[in-house]
Design a protein around this motif. Sequence first.
Motif, mmCIF file in Angstrom:
data_model
loop_
_atom_site.group_PDB
_atom_site.id
_atom_site.type_symbol
_atom_site.label_atom_id
_atom_site.label_comp_id
_atom_site.label_asym_id
_atom_site.label_seq_id
_atom_site.Cartn_x
_atom_site.Cartn_y
_atom_site.Cartn_z
ATOM 1 N N ALA A 100 0.852 -1.197 0.000
ATOM 2 C CA ALA A 100 0.000 0.000 0.000
ATOM 3 C C ALA A 100 0.884 1.242 0.000
ATOM 4 N N TYR A 101 1.115 1.786 -1.190
ATOM 5 C CA TYR A 101 1.916 3.010 -1.304
ATOM 6 C C TYR A 101 1.056 4.269 -1.145
ATOM 7 N N ASP A 102 -0.132 4.249 -1.708
ATOM 8 C CA ASP A 102 -1.026 5.419 -1.719
ATOM 9 C C ASP A 102 -2.321 5.035 -1.005
ATOM 10 N N THR A 103 -2.829 5.932 -0.135
ATOM 11 C CA THR A 103 -3.966 5.536 0.703
ATOM 12 C C THR A 103 -5.075 6.595 0.671
ATOM 13 N N LEU A 104 -6.287 6.105 0.921
ATOM 14 C CA LEU A 104 -7.459 6.958 1.135
ATOM 15 C C LEU A 104 -8.033 6.590 2.493
#
Length: 721
Positions: free
Chosen positions: A655-659
Amino acid sequence: MRPRTLALAAAIAVLPLTAVSLGVSAAQAAPVPHATPRVALPNTVNPAVAHSEKKGDVPAEQQISVAVSLKLRNSDALDRFLTAVATPGAPEFGKYLTPEQFTARFGPTQQDVDQVKAYLTAQGLTVADVSANRQVVTAHGTTAQISQAFGTHESSYLDPQLQRAFFANDAAASIPADLASVVQGVSGLDNHAVRKTHLAKPNAVTPNAATATPSGMSPAQYDGAYNLNKTGADGTGTTVALWEFDGYQSSNLTTYDSQFGLTGPAVTTVSVDGANYDSAPGQGQGEVELDSEIVRGAAPKATQLVYEAPNNDQGEIDMANKIVADNKASVISISWGSCEPDTTAASMTAVDNAFKQAAAQGISIFSASGDDGSRDCTRSTSGSTVKAVDFPASSPHQTGVGGTNLKVGSSNTYSSESAWSTAGGGVSTVFSKPSWQTGTGVSGTMRTVPDVASNADPASGFSIYTAGGWQVYGGTSAAAPLWSGYAAQFNQKAKAAGQSALGEASPKLYSVANSSSYGSTFHDVTTGANQDFSAKAGYDQVTGWGSPVADALTTALLGSSGTTPPPTGGCTAAQLIGNGGFETGTAAPWTTSSGVVDNSSSQPAHSGSWKAWLDGYGSTHTDTLSQTVSVPTGCASATLTFWLHIDTAETGSTAYDTLTLQANGTKLKTWSNVNAAAGYVQQTVDLTSFAGQTVTLKFTGTEDGSNQTSFVIDDVALNVK
């Protein structure tokens, strides 16, 4: 429309017959038959047609502008909400909506608007505008195009009662059957509106005879008589919208302020449909300046916005919708109107729909009840033999203000009050009696007018500076802004007490009037009469419940709002998120970082054209999207749903980019590039534990320094039940 300060017999201005063609025009084509079935729109023929002389056809090439009003949605739910938001103790009490929230829950959809626009365009009409709340689509075209679009025939008429030339459709407008579920009505097919009038003056005073010094009732006198000077408020931090069809001169307003030692924010004009009369005010100038000066006298520190619109049905409808869509004012003061029998019900419904939005947003409206007593059509087409009330005062979503003769004692104290003999009042033939209209003296099944009253008799008139001189004016046009000034005072006090604005005033005023505090909060006017109704103990159709004892009334209203605890059970099913589909094209009521609300084709919306697109830059970046809502107490469930599309250039299971979704700072759920999918996936989050709380829902998208990930959100809803 005409100002509601018509105490003097006045000659109605005669329009030159050249204003519209009175000759037959062979060029106007008959409506072209349509292959699809058509449905008649009821109440779209001006009543004046039945009493007027037909002179010929309107030229086929003459330009006509129309306002097509769209139906509100979920009307039963809206009615329940309007009752709850005005009822102390209800979970929704005082929890007013933003314009965006109202439109999302109850307004026409963008699809409805697009359908109407497509039809009008196909008929050759030019769509000029769509109101911000999507309730009105305005368009213009030639008579021939209008006739074809609405299945009408436009004729020239002469009104023998008013000696006015006008144009109108001969029969009801119609639309294709597939639009019937969307279109409420159409206005602008006639131009019969009465535009000129005179203000109410004492009979002993020559009309328009100005004096060098003031001689009528001063602010100190009416503030003292009604205890407006004892509330501890002056309107600071509030805004009043004045509903006008003419202009004013700022110098007259400042002269009034200087004379009586009043200071407050400068008055500002808001143009509707291009109208701005201030450079050359017409015969209604005294009306506008009366309204402004009375509000100034009652609530000197309140901000005043003067909305100026063309004096016709379309102008009135557009002004109503602009005021509620702007949502800048918490009070609207209306001193113009027309008798119900001379007004198309389609136009009245369109205005009343905007008033429903005002009530949902917490905006109070006070309207003058008229100056022709119970025969409101005395100087119009239907004539003085008809019992009639005035609109907008007859709308059940505002407060109608009647008139009295006020006598002020020494030290500016209240002495006595009687009904003004030509104060408007009676029974509506259009609107049913609302549920809140109860009490001693209230009877029947139809809405009765007025609700309250204050000084209006020109014999006890107000000192007003207008057109370069001092005048003494009366009329219910003075009574409505006085009550509007009181509402501004109340809203200031309510805010300081941590309570909600007055909002739709009538339900709350009737509640107080039906309580044991009636005798201390209102001056019950029991003497005097208009043509058909007499003042009496309790409610009556000349003075309503009477005039205000402002300090005691404020205490009673604040007490009823603050002492009743909310119930632990019961919840009205509702959707709470505003602008959940982002189809307004703007963020509000969301708060976002730059560029989040987007309609580009790179990432399509789940529905419609707009969505919220967080991140997707392929570099270190953070985007946010948040909205604050109140979850009612007593709801068994509160469920947040939204559609999420995650598109990424990342690979692998890291998980490099998260919301992240948070509620009041508590993390509820996190998504990442690992959750990417080809299309939208509906997400569901349980918010039941937040019942009874005001919750800030916040999405935060965080992207690292390489390989883009886009988090695209659409069609957000928070449903409670």
